[in-house]
Scaffold this motif. Structure first.
Motif, PDB file in Angstrom:
ATOM      1  N   PRO A  86      36.857  43.409  43.353  1.00 46.71           N
ATOM      2  CA  PRO A  86      37.504  42.328  44.106  1.00 46.71           C
ATOM      3  C   PRO A  86      36.953  42.240  45.521  1.00 46.71           C
ATOM      4  O   PRO A  86      36.477  43.231  46.077  1.00 46.71           O
ATOM      5  N   SER A 131      32.837  35.249  42.653  1.00 46.24           N
ATOM      6  CA  SER A 131      34.125  35.653  42.085  1.00 46.24           C
ATOM      7  C   SER A 131      34.632  34.661  41.045  1.00 46.24           C
ATOM      8  O   SER A 131      35.701  34.862  40.457  1.00 46.24           O
ATOM      9  N   CYS A 224      39.864  37.757  46.240  1.00 48.10           N
ATOM     10  CA  CYS A 224      39.195  36.949  45.225  1.00 48.10           C
ATOM     11  C   CYS A 224      38.752  37.872  44.093  1.00 48.10           C
ATOM     12  O   CYS A 224      38.086  38.891  44.339  1.00 48.10           O
ATOM     13  N   TYR A 225      39.125  37.488  42.866  1.00 46.61           N
ATOM     14  CA  TYR A 225      38.810  38.372  41.743  1.00 46.61           C
ATOM     15  C   TYR A 225      38.834  37.602  40.434  1.00 46.61           C
ATOM     16  O   TYR A 225      39.858  37.042  40.041  1.00 46.61           O
ATOM     17  N   LYS A 226      37.680  37.515  39.800  1.00 43.20           N
ATOM     18  CA  LYS A 226      37.542  36.968  38.447  1.00 43.20           C
ATOM     19  C   LYS A 226      38.277  35.641  38.242  1.00 43.20           C
ATOM     20  O   LYS A 226      39.148  35.519  37.373  1.00 43.20           O
TER      21      LYS A 226
END
Length: 286
Positions: A86, A131, A224-226
């Motif tokens: 992340p 991301s 911010c993550y996936k």
């Protein structure tokens, strides 16, 4: 807008639209003349790319039930293939304008900071890209009454919008925000969408928007993550609307529960009268 400007719009010229009925005719003409295009008959959707986003429409996208091709998106990686690490960041706002971006670099104490507006925006675009954040697929209501399907890659705008809304939640007066969103936000957005930026009503509404942002001074931390961006926390060094002491459920320092009795009684006057009237008329209270 300068009233002397002459607008040249081929799509409204009979000589043009009688020769080119649609995208297929245009692609055939481009191929015959050796004109390079980003669209092909295999990928007939259009792409409008700029610093803030890339939009896609037409072709197979005209069927709102059809999923966009995986290889269509140009500004974001597939969230399923995004980094497993992340990205944490902090955005600072002054009078509603993002003025500083601080990006955590993994588990180290080193940070990247951006204060130039273009560099800040470009950095958010890159963070969102890697991301997988910022993909939008919607059906819009156009000015002329038609509905159309549009897809958008907007990494930086997606991150900034969430951060700004969260900052307002902390520092913007609730009644100002409510009135702004009831009468200003939608109308201002609609004017821009319909191409009426130079209209006097846009100037009128924008003054209210600018007024509402005078106290929007805050910092918002995000991750911010996936394919997702989420808020981790927010704070303000200057604004005083939020008080942890006043809001605490473990302290009565600045709050007396008895004060709520009169508040509730006054606000219930009209509701009781309404209920009595419905009961006399034999109507259900629910």
């Amino acid at each position: 807008m300068d009233p002397k400007i002459k607008i040249i719009a081929p799509w409204r010229m009979p000589k043009f639209y009688e020769q080119f009925q649609g995208r297929t005719d245009l692609l055939d003409y481009a191929a015959a003349k050796g004109i390079p295009t980003s669209s092909t008959k295999a990928k007939p959707y259009s792409m409008d790319d700029n610093a803030s986003h890339c939009s896609y429409e037409a072709g197979m996208l005209e069927d709102p039930a059809v999923s966009p091709p995986d290889d269509m998106w140009t500004r974001t990686v597939d969230p399923r293939a995004a980094s497993d690490v992340p990205v944490d960041l902090t955005i600072s706002f002054q009078q509603g304008i993002p003025t500083r971006l601080t990006v955590d670099k993994g588990n180290t104490t080193q940070k990247n900071e951006y204060t130039d507006s273009i560099e800040l925006f470009d950095a958010l675009n890159e963070i969102g890209r890697m991301s997988g954040v910022g993909r939008i697929d919607i059906v819009e209501a156009r000015f002329i009454g038609l509905k159309s399907r549009g897809c958008y890659d907007a990494p930086a705008m997606t991150i900034l919008r969430l951060a700004h809304l969260d900052a307002e939640g902390l520092v913007l007066d609730s009644r100002v925000r409510s009135l702004r969103d009831c009468f200003v936000t939608h109308n201002w957005t609609e004017l821009l969408y319909n191409g009426l930026y130079f209209a006097p009503e846009r100037e009128f509404l924008e003054n209210s928007l600018l007024f509402s942002q005078r106290r929007v001074n805050a910092e918002v931390r995000l991750r911010c993550y996936k394919g997702s961006v989420s808020v981790l926390g927010r704070s303000s060094k200057t604004e005083k609307l939020y008080s942890a002491e006043d809001a605490s459920m473990d302290s009565l320092e600045n709050f007396t529960p008895l004060d709520t009795t009169g508040f509730i009684n006054i606000n219930s006057i009209r509701l009781k009268k309404y209920g009595m009237q419905k009961a006399e008329e034999g109507q259900s209270l629910f």
